[in-house]
Design a protein around this motif. Structure first.
Motif, PDB file in Angstrom:
ATOM      1  N   TYR A  94       0.843  -1.190   0.000  1.00 45.02           N
ATOM      2  CA  TYR A  94       0.000   0.000   0.000  1.00 45.02           C
ATOM      3  C   TYR A  94       0.880   1.243   0.000  1.00 45.02           C
ATOM      4  O   TYR A  94       2.017   1.219   0.461  1.00 45.02           O
ATOM      5  CB  TYR A  94      -0.912   0.006   1.230  1.00 45.02           C
ATOM      6  N   LYS A  95       0.344   2.333  -0.503  1.00 45.25           N
ATOM      7  CA  LYS A  95       1.054   3.607  -0.486  1.00 45.25           C
ATOM      8  C   LYS A  95       1.030   4.158   0.943  1.00 45.25           C
ATOM      9  O   LYS A  95       0.183   3.788   1.746  1.00 45.25           O
ATOM     10  CB  LYS A  95       0.389   4.582  -1.449  1.00 45.25           C
ATOM     11  N   ILE A  96       1.927   5.070   1.222  1.00 47.34           N
ATOM     12  CA  ILE A  96       2.058   5.638   2.567  1.00 47.34           C
ATOM     13  C   ILE A  96       0.707   6.111   3.108  1.00 47.34           C
ATOM     14  O   ILE A  96       0.344   5.793   4.214  1.00 47.34           O
ATOM     15  CB  ILE A  96       3.089   6.790   2.592  1.00 47.34           C
ATOM     16  N   GLY A  97      -0.049   6.833   2.355  1.00 47.00           N
ATOM     17  CA  GLY A  97      -1.339   7.347   2.815  1.00 47.00           C
ATOM     18  C   GLY A  97      -2.392   6.270   3.044  1.00 47.00           C
ATOM     19  O   GLY A  97      -3.400   6.505   3.690  1.00 47.00           O
ATOM     20  N   GLU A  98      -2.147   5.078   2.500  1.00 47.89           N
ATOM     21  CA  GLU A  98      -3.100   3.972   2.628  1.00 47.89           C
ATOM     22  C   GLU A  98      -2.770   3.037   3.786  1.00 47.89           C
ATOM     23  O   GLU A  98      -3.552   2.153   4.096  1.00 47.89           O
ATOM     24  CB  GLU A  98      -3.117   3.139   1.343  1.00 47.89           C
ATOM     25  N   LYS A 100      -2.903   1.496   6.860  1.00 49.57           N
ATOM     26  CA  LYS A 100      -3.799   1.452   8.015  1.00 49.57           C
ATOM     27  C   LYS A 100      -3.783   0.027   8.527  1.00 49.57           C
ATOM     28  O   LYS A 100      -3.691  -0.923   7.734  1.00 49.57           O
ATOM     29  CB  LYS A 100      -5.217   1.845   7.599  1.00 49.57           C
TER      30      LYS A 100
END
Length: 122
Positions: A94-98, A100
């Motif tokens: 996942y990308k950094i912002g994703e 979770k």
């Protein structure tokens, strides 16, 4: 328990793409581990579950919400199968912002299921 989709690459891709409910992801892992729900008694039957799971989790854990259960799931993946998401599905993470916990736990479940499929073909 609801009717589950066929456990195949498309289903595992749907887990990664967050297209299946968390409940379905859990149920797919539970089924592969050997947990069965007895609707008559209203209880879980763990007689087909390996001792290392049954002893710690007599009832199936919620892998999406429980970090300890997900850690055990990760540890139970054989080393040669740790990169199956990347090797089989081309998943690079996942990308950094994703990032979770819920999504990373789904990815762990997906990788575990790929490992299960590799170890139990048909």
């Amino acid at each position: 328990m609801m009717e589950l989709p066929v456990l195949d690459r498309a289903t595992i891709q749907a887990i990664i793409d967050d297209q299946l409910p968390d409940e379905v992801v859990n149920q797919l892992v539970w089924q592969a581990l050997g947990y069965r729900y007895d609707a008559v008694s209203g209880r879980w039957d763990s007689s087909q579950v390996a001792a290392e799971w049954r002893d710690r989790y007599p009832e199936p854990p919620n892998f999406i919400e429980s970090r300890p259960a997900t850690v055990q799931l990760t540890r139970s993946i054989p080393p040669e199968n740790k990169q199956l998401l990347k090797e089989v599905l081309g998943f690079t993470g996942y990308k950094i912002g994703e990032l979770k916990p819920r999504l990373t736990r789904r990815a762990t479940a997906a990788n575990w299921l790929l490992s299960y499929l590799k170890q139990h073909p048909n």
